[in-house]
Design a protein around this motif. Structure first.
Motif, PDB file in Angstrom:
ATOM      1  N   ARG A   1       4.954  -4.340  -2.860  1.00 25.00           N
ATOM      2  CA  ARG A   1       3.756  -3.794  -4.086  1.00 25.00           C
ATOM      3  C   ARG A   1       3.330  -3.893  -5.126  1.00 25.00           C
ATOM      4  NH1 ARG A   1       6.615  -0.412  -8.213  1.00 25.00           N
ATOM      5  NH2 ARG A   1       6.016   1.590  -8.505  1.00 25.00           N
ATOM      6  N   ALA A   2       3.957  -5.123  -5.551  1.00 27.66           N
ATOM      7  CA  ALA A   2       3.478  -5.940  -6.920  1.00 27.66           C
ATOM      8  C   ALA A   2       1.861  -6.251  -6.312  1.00 27.66           C
ATOM      9  CB  ALA A   2       3.865  -7.357  -7.136  1.00 27.66           C
ATOM     10  N   ALA A   3       1.981  -6.925  -4.671  1.00 24.29           N
ATOM     11  CA  ALA A   3       0.620  -7.173  -4.286  1.00 24.29           C
ATOM     12  C   ALA A   3      -0.563  -5.696  -4.749  1.00 24.29           C
ATOM     13  CB  ALA A   3       0.206  -7.349  -3.380  1.00 24.29           C
ATOM     14  N   ARG A   4       0.519  -4.998  -4.254  1.00 22.13           N
ATOM     15  CA  ARG A   4      -1.004  -3.584  -4.077  1.00 22.13           C
ATOM     16  C   ARG A   4      -1.009  -3.692  -5.291  1.00 22.13           C
ATOM     17  NH1 ARG A   4      -0.101   1.851  -4.049  1.00 22.13           N
ATOM     18  NH2 ARG A   4      -1.805   2.553  -3.619  1.00 22.13           N
ATOM     19  N   ALA A   5      -0.646  -3.482  -6.491  1.00 21.80           N
ATOM     20  CA  ALA A   5      -0.519  -3.336  -7.835  1.00 21.80           C
ATOM     21  C   ALA A   5      -1.019  -4.404  -8.617  1.00 21.80           C
ATOM     22  CB  ALA A   5       0.987  -3.183  -8.842  1.00 21.80           C
ATOM     23  N   ALA A   6      -1.377  -5.429  -8.154  1.00 23.90           N
ATOM     24  CA  ALA A   6      -2.200  -6.399  -8.334  1.00 23.90           C
ATOM     25  C   ALA A   6      -3.918  -6.357  -8.132  1.00 23.90           C
ATOM     26  CB  ALA A   6      -1.842  -7.940  -8.272  1.00 23.90           C
ATOM     27  N   GLY A   7      -3.839  -5.425  -6.850  1.00 21.89           N
ATOM     28  CA  GLY A   7      -4.764  -5.326  -6.710  1.00 21.89           C
ATOM     29  C   GLY A   7      -5.637  -5.360  -5.447  1.00 21.89           C
ATOM     30  N   HIS A   8      -4.513  -5.930  -4.430  1.00 21.92           N
ATOM     31  CA  HIS A   8      -5.397  -7.032  -3.102  1.00 21.92           C
ATOM     32  C   HIS A   8      -4.629  -5.185  -2.336  1.00 21.92           C
ATOM     33  CE1 HIS A   8      -4.585 -10.299  -3.839  1.00 21.92           C
ATOM     34  NE2 HIS A   8      -3.643 -10.668  -4.603  1.00 21.92           N
ATOM     35  N   ALA A   9      -5.979  -4.934  -1.341  1.00 21.32           N
ATOM     36  CA  ALA A   9      -5.839  -4.691  -0.272  1.00 21.32           C
ATOM     37  C   ALA A   9      -4.788  -4.370   1.201  1.00 21.32           C
ATOM     38  CB  ALA A   9      -6.930  -3.690   0.615  1.00 21.32           C
ATOM     39  N   LEU A  10      -3.502  -3.205   1.574  1.00 20.76           N
ATOM     40  CA  LEU A  10      -3.314  -3.044   1.560  1.00 20.76           C
ATOM     41  C   LEU A  10      -3.523  -3.237   3.657  1.00 20.76           C
ATOM     42  CD1 LEU A  10       0.134  -0.593   0.553  1.00 20.76           C
ATOM     43  CD2 LEU A  10      -0.368  -4.235   0.257  1.00 20.76           C
ATOM     44  N   GLU A  11      -2.758  -3.869   4.487  1.00 18.43           N
ATOM     45  CA  GLU A  11      -3.674  -3.896   5.973  1.00 18.43           C
ATOM     46  C   GLU A  11      -2.656  -3.202   6.442  1.00 18.43           C
ATOM     47  OE1 GLU A  11      -4.145  -7.964   7.259  1.00 18.43           O
ATOM     48  OE2 GLU A  11      -6.274  -8.318   5.289  1.00 18.43           O
ATOM     49  N   PRO A  12      -3.207  -2.735   7.889  1.00 14.26           N
ATOM     50  CA  PRO A  12      -2.301  -1.961   8.723  1.00 14.26           C
ATOM     51  C   PRO A  12      -1.129  -2.446   8.694  1.00 14.26           C
ATOM     52  CG  PRO A  12      -4.658  -1.742   8.823  1.00 14.26           C
ATOM     53  CD  PRO A  12      -4.675  -2.835   7.700  1.00 14.26           C
ATOM     54  N   GLU A  13      -1.607  -3.807   9.040  1.00 13.00           N
ATOM     55  CA  GLU A  13       0.295  -4.410   9.027  1.00 13.00           C
ATOM     56  C   GLU A  13       0.999  -4.675   8.810  1.00 13.00           C
ATOM     57  OE1 GLU A  13      -3.097  -6.185   9.340  1.00 13.00           O
ATOM     58  OE2 GLU A  13      -3.829  -5.737  11.321  1.00 13.00           O
ATOM     59  N   ILE A  14       0.577  -4.667   7.030  1.00 10.58           N
ATOM     60  CA  ILE A  14       1.422  -5.198   5.796  1.00 10.58           C
ATOM     61  C   ILE A  14       1.979  -3.203   5.759  1.00 10.58           C
ATOM     62  CG2 ILE A  14       1.205  -5.060   3.871  1.00 10.58           C
ATOM     63  CD1 ILE A  14       0.735  -8.027   4.538  1.00 10.58           C
ATOM     64  N   VAL A  15       1.262  -2.121   6.212  1.00 10.76           N
ATOM     65  CA  VAL A  15       1.418  -1.129   5.920  1.00 10.76           C
ATOM     66  C   VAL A  15       2.719  -1.036   6.737  1.00 10.76           C
ATOM     67  CG1 VAL A  15       1.261   1.538   6.103  1.00 10.76           C
ATOM     68  CG2 VAL A  15      -0.801   0.374   4.807  1.00 10.76           C
ATOM     69  N   ASP A  16       3.139  -1.179   7.763  1.00  8.11           N
ATOM     70  CA  ASP A  16       3.593  -1.524   9.183  1.00  8.11           C
ATOM     71  C   ASP A  16       5.230  -1.904   8.827  1.00  8.11           C
ATOM     72  OD1 ASP A  16       2.169   0.079  10.747  1.00  8.11           O
ATOM     73  OD2 ASP A  16       1.215  -1.038  12.254  1.00  8.11           O
ATOM     74  N   GLU A  17       5.124  -3.577   8.210  1.00 10.95           N
ATOM     75  CA  GLU A  17       5.352  -3.984   8.100  1.00 10.95           C
ATOM     76  C   GLU A  17       6.820  -3.424   6.717  1.00 10.95           C
ATOM     77  OE1 GLU A  17       6.844  -8.027   5.154  1.00 10.95           O
ATOM     78  OE2 GLU A  17       4.962  -7.864   5.617  1.00 10.95           O
ATOM     79  N   LEU A  18       6.065  -2.704   5.914  1.00  9.11           N
ATOM     80  CA  LEU A  18       6.230  -1.877   4.744  1.00  9.11           C
ATOM     81  C   LEU A  18       7.278  -0.838   4.894  1.00  9.11           C
ATOM     82  CD1 LEU A  18       6.605  -1.859   1.743  1.00  9.11           C
ATOM     83  CD2 LEU A  18       4.687  -0.005   1.800  1.00  9.11           C
ATOM     84  N   LEU A  19       6.628  -0.143   6.047  1.00  9.29           N
ATOM     85  CA  LEU A  19       7.461   1.411   6.952  1.00  9.29           C
ATOM     86  C   LEU A  19       9.000   0.328   7.795  1.00  9.29           C
ATOM     87  CD1 LEU A  19       5.249   3.104   8.404  1.00  9.29           C
ATOM     88  CD2 LEU A  19       6.427   3.447   6.177  1.00  9.29           C
ATOM     89  N   ASP A  20       9.019  -1.340   8.627  1.00  4.58           N
ATOM     90  CA  ASP A  20       9.801  -1.189   8.726  1.00  4.58           C
ATOM     91  C   ASP A  20      11.196  -1.496   7.615  1.00  4.58           C
ATOM     92  OD1 ASP A  20       8.768  -1.151  11.586  1.00  4.58           O
ATOM     93  OD2 ASP A  20       7.962  -3.379  11.672  1.00  4.58           O
ATOM     94  N   LEU A  21      10.224  -2.131   6.621  1.00  4.55           N
ATOM     95  CA  LEU A  21      11.370  -2.403   5.972  1.00  4.55           C
ATOM     96  C   LEU A  21      11.907  -1.347   5.826  1.00  4.55           C
ATOM     97  CD1 LEU A  21       9.165  -5.389   3.968  1.00  4.55           C
ATOM     98  CD2 LEU A  21      10.868  -5.672   4.871  1.00  4.55           C
TER      99      LEU A  21
END
Length: 117
Positions: free
Chosen positions: A90-110
């Motif tokens: 979440r902090a990386a996204r707030a810092a302006g980093h785009a969320l790749e599909p793999e990261i979104v999948d990781e977030l949902l798994d988390l």
């Protein structure tokens, strides 16, 4: 003018003498590698194969004690650790980093792993 007029046959790029063709100083003073040829090349290949052992027909030692496999569950985030990792994303996204599909999948798994503990 033919398109192939500037091509040089590869045979013209080889040295005509016996060598040793190991190392030569170029016109700029920089050392330049020249490949081994003939008997030197055969000796070099033979030494390399002998050093590899298994390729030259030697036997490979199999370890007598193998460590047991690690359960995948021990490598996964759980509970608070999963939430902390989700907050990092979440902090990386707030810092302006785009969320790749793999990261979104990781977030949902988390999220699923956080509720397991």
């Amino acid at each position: 003018m033919n398109a192939h007029d500037d091509l040089i046959p590869i045979a013209e790029l080889f040295y005509d003498d016996a060598g040793p063709h190991i190392l030569r100083i170029g016109s700029g003073g920089e050392p330049r590698y020249t490949p081994a040829r003939g008997q030197d090349l055969h000796a070099l290949i033979g030494a390399t194969i002998a050093q590899l052992g298994g390729v030259a027909g030697g036997t490979r030692k199999t370890p007598t004690h193998l460590t047991p496999p690690v359960p995948i569950e021990s490598l996964l985030y759980k509970g608070r650790a999963a939430l902390d990792r989700a907050l990092e994303i979440r902090a990386a996204r707030a810092a302006g980093h785009a969320l790749e599909p793999e990261i979104v999948d990781e977030l949902l798994d988390l999220v699923a792993l956080a509720v397991q503990e």
